[in-house]
Design a protein around this motif. Structure first.
Motif, PDB file in Angstrom:
ATOM      1  N   ILE A  12      23.583 -62.321 -13.048  1.00  0.00           N
ATOM      2  CA  ILE A  12      24.527 -63.058 -12.199  1.00  0.00           C
ATOM      3  C   ILE A  12      23.798 -64.291 -11.686  1.00  0.00           C
ATOM      4  CG2 ILE A  12      25.946 -62.974 -10.112  1.00  0.00           C
ATOM      5  CD1 ILE A  12      25.890 -59.835 -10.520  1.00  0.00           C
ATOM      6  N   ALA A  22      30.161 -60.119  -7.018  1.00  0.00           N
ATOM      7  CA  ALA A  22      30.025 -59.553  -8.360  1.00  0.00           C
ATOM      8  C   ALA A  22      28.979 -58.453  -8.381  1.00  0.00           C
ATOM      9  CB  ALA A  22      29.660 -60.660  -9.350  1.00  0.00           C
ATOM     10  N   ARG A 222      25.391 -59.718 -20.786  1.00  0.00           N
ATOM     11  CA  ARG A 222      26.474 -60.563 -20.282  1.00  0.00           C
ATOM     12  C   ARG A 222      25.986 -61.337 -19.063  1.00  0.00           C
ATOM     13  NH1 ARG A 222      29.072 -56.031 -22.442  1.00  0.00           N
ATOM     14  NH2 ARG A 222      30.607 -56.652 -24.015  1.00  0.00           N
ATOM     15  N   ILE A 224      27.328 -63.675 -15.560  1.00  0.00           N
ATOM     16  CA  ILE A 224      28.374 -64.184 -14.665  1.00  0.00           C
ATOM     17  C   ILE A 224      27.818 -65.433 -13.982  1.00  0.00           C
ATOM     18  CG2 ILE A 224      29.842 -63.716 -12.675  1.00  0.00           C
ATOM     19  CD1 ILE A 224      29.663 -60.745 -13.302  1.00  0.00           C
ATOM     20  N   THR A 226      28.182 -68.310 -11.257  1.00  0.00           N
ATOM     21  CA  THR A 226      28.914 -68.505  -9.993  1.00  0.00           C
ATOM     22  C   THR A 226      28.498 -69.772  -9.266  1.00  0.00           C
ATOM     23  OG1 THR A 226      27.395 -67.362  -8.457  1.00  0.00           O
ATOM     24  CG2 THR A 226      28.887 -65.981  -9.758  1.00  0.00           C
ATOM     25  N   PRO A 374      36.819 -66.294 -19.263  1.00  0.00           N
ATOM     26  CA  PRO A 374      35.591 -65.863 -19.944  1.00  0.00           C
ATOM     27  C   PRO A 374      35.406 -66.589 -21.277  1.00  0.00           C
ATOM     28  CG  PRO A 374      36.904 -63.974 -19.235  1.00  0.00           C
ATOM     29  CD  PRO A 374      37.773 -65.192 -19.087  1.00  0.00           C
ATOM     30  N   PHE A 380      31.004 -65.118 -18.156  1.00  0.00           N
ATOM     31  CA  PHE A 380      32.097 -64.971 -17.199  1.00  0.00           C
ATOM     32  C   PHE A 380      31.840 -65.927 -16.038  1.00  0.00           C
ATOM     33  CE2 PHE A 380      31.532 -61.198 -19.671  1.00  0.00           C
ATOM     34  CZ  PHE A 380      32.812 -60.764 -19.963  1.00  0.00           C
ATOM     35  N   ALA A 382      32.807 -67.278 -11.977  1.00  0.00           N
ATOM     36  CA  ALA A 382      33.357 -66.999 -10.651  1.00  0.00           C
ATOM     37  C   ALA A 382      32.923 -68.114  -9.711  1.00  0.00           C
ATOM     38  CB  ALA A 382      32.889 -65.640 -10.150  1.00  0.00           C
ATOM     39  N   GLY A 401      34.142 -63.196  -7.516  1.00  0.00           N
ATOM     40  CA  GLY A 401      33.012 -62.474  -8.086  1.00  0.00           C
ATOM     41  C   GLY A 401      33.391 -61.055  -8.459  1.00  0.00           C
ATOM     42  N   ALA A 404      35.414 -61.235 -11.671  1.00  0.00           N
ATOM     43  CA  ALA A 404      34.557 -61.411 -12.847  1.00  0.00           C
ATOM     44  C   ALA A 404      33.849 -60.109 -13.202  1.00  0.00           C
ATOM     45  CB  ALA A 404      33.543 -62.521 -12.598  1.00  0.00           C
ATOM     46  N   ALA A 405      33.435 -59.349 -12.190  1.00  0.00           N
ATOM     47  CA  ALA A 405      32.788 -58.059 -12.448  1.00  0.00           C
ATOM     48  C   ALA A 405      33.750 -57.097 -13.144  1.00  0.00           C
ATOM     49  CB  ALA A 405      32.291 -57.464 -11.135  1.00  0.00           C
ATOM     50  N   VAL A 408      33.836 -57.972 -16.734  1.00  0.00           N
ATOM     51  CA  VAL A 408      32.641 -57.467 -17.411  1.00  0.00           C
ATOM     52  C   VAL A 408      32.791 -55.987 -17.722  1.00  0.00           C
ATOM     53  CG1 VAL A 408      30.203 -56.920 -17.068  1.00  0.00           C
ATOM     54  CG2 VAL A 408      31.045 -59.197 -16.502  1.00  0.00           C
TER      55      VAL A 408
END
Length: 414
Positions: A12, A22, A222, A224, A226, A374, A380, A382, A401, A404-405, A408
């Protein structure tokens, strides 16, 4: 974290409200996670300091907007942070003669009518600059524009009417006595964060994503992302292969600028607690002042848009000097000796923010959904700018967040 893991299931990027939201949503999922934060602290644009022994100052966000729907209210209760539910100072607690009540009433009416015109126009679906809907010749137009600099971080000529209409506000605004930034920092203490870890490159060409940081390289299944839109727009973090659609979306959602200053107030009892001070200045370049928040011996000033940028560019102390001059013009020269600078923000000069909160440029209101989408089932996105209705807020960021989680987790379950 003292050392960076070489590999995780989910990385993240950014330990602001979105990244922390997230991380909390994933921490019990069974996936290994790490939050990569360029700063030496968590919270991002939420930051509380002790400006003086008797003054707590939220340098960034300070209000639990739409508090009846704000996810941080419940988090505050869980973490034993007192939530103050008193009415905010704007509108209800005017102080002084600089803005007489009759003028305030006329201004409020003009402002409400302006927003009514925006709402009606937005129903037609055509996106144009909001300043088009100022009533020609209305004497309050400059101050309506000033309100935009506080709300959007910019003047109305740079704001999409569809974006203005999309924003949801229940008009319930509460505060955290120990500071909103302090609350978000406490929230962040419960998840694994690598500080002083600036991400430079996100290489998603291979099966796993390789992330180059100032503390080394790691790979993740993966990612994320932010970070604030201005960092994506400026390509401070690069993607390989490039993501021109994300960069274009971020450029359509720039961060406006809203800055704050706090001034120590000698002889605090000379002024009421929680008062609001501003003048009927008939100009856009103006501050608005919160007298003795929580009864503290200080005055907070708030500035936005081009004026905030001008004062930032003028260097340290410019907000305080401007504030003192303006307050003295309202309350009399005797107050000059009672005011002393304590602290001020300069968010556009912060390399990891480069502004305060997002607005959609005219014609770009649809870019929030574009930025949130995404990429390839592995990247991803956020952040407050991706929130469809609570953009520009900390809770909008946190909730994005969490969204987005969920994305995932859904992908991981396939």
């Amino acid at each position: 974290m003292s050392s960076l893991p070489s590999a995780v299931d989910v990385a993240i990027i950014g330990a602001g409200a979105a990244g922390l939201g997230a991380a909390h949503a994933l921490k019990d999922s069974g996936l290994s996670i790490v939050v990569l934060e360029a700063r030496d602290r968590v919270g991002g644009r939420a930051y509380t300091i002790q400006a003086a022994p008797d003054v707590v100052f939220d340098v960034g966000c300070g209000w639990l907007h739409s508090a009846d729907q704000n996810s941080f209210v419940g988090i505050a209760e869980q973490l034993k942070f007192e939530v103050n539910r008193e009415l905010p100072p704007w509108g209800q607690r005017a102080y002084g003669d600089a803005f007489p009540q009759a003028d305030r009433d006329a201004f409020t009416l003009a402002l409400d009518e302006f927003y009514d015109r925006i709402e009606e126009a937005a129903q037609q679906g055509k996106d144009v600059p909001a300043n088009i809907y100022l009533e020609p010749g209305n004497r309050w137009n400059p101050m309506i524009d000033a309100i935009s600099t506080y709300v959007n971080g910019c003047e109305l000529d740079r704001v999409s009417i569809l974006d203005v209409d999309a924003y949801e506000d229940t008009n319930i605004n509460w505060r955290v006595r120990r500071g909103y930034g302090a609350l978000i920092a406490a929230y962040g203490a419960q998840v694994p964060v690598a500080l002083n870890c600036a991400v430079r490159l996100i290489d998603h060409a291979g099966k796993r994503v390789r992330i180059e940081t100032s503390r080394g390289t790691l790979d993740a299944g993966r990612v994320i992302v932010t970070v604030p839109t201005n960092l994506i727009a400026d390509e401070a973090i690069r993607f390989s292969p490039a993501l021109p659609g994300k960069v274009e979306a971020a450029r359509g959602l720039p961060l406006g600028l809203a800055d704050k200053v706090t001034l120590a107030l000698d002889d605090a009892e000379a002024l009421p607690k929680e008062g609001n001070l501003r003048g009927a200045t008939m100009r856009t370049e103006m501050g608005t002042y919160h007298i003795r928040p929580f009864g503290q011996p200080c005055i907070e000033g708030f500035f936005g848009g081009r004026l905030a940028q001008t004062l930032e560019d003028a260097g340290d102390g410019a907000f305080a000097a401007y504030s003192i001059d303006e307050i003295v013009s309202f309350l009399g020269n005797d107050f000059r000796r009672k005011l002393k600078p304590l602290s001020e923000s300069r968010w556009s000069h912060d390399p990891f923010a480069r502004g305060s909160y997002s607005h959609a440029l005219p014609g770009h209101a649809d870019k929030r959904a574009v930025l949130a989408a995404p990429v390839d089932g592995r990247l991803f996105f956020a952040g407050e700018a991706t929130s469809p209705h609570f953009f520009s807020t900390a809770h909008g960021a946190r909730d994005s967040g969490e969204r987005a989680a969920r994305e995932v987790l859904a992908k991981s379950a396939e």
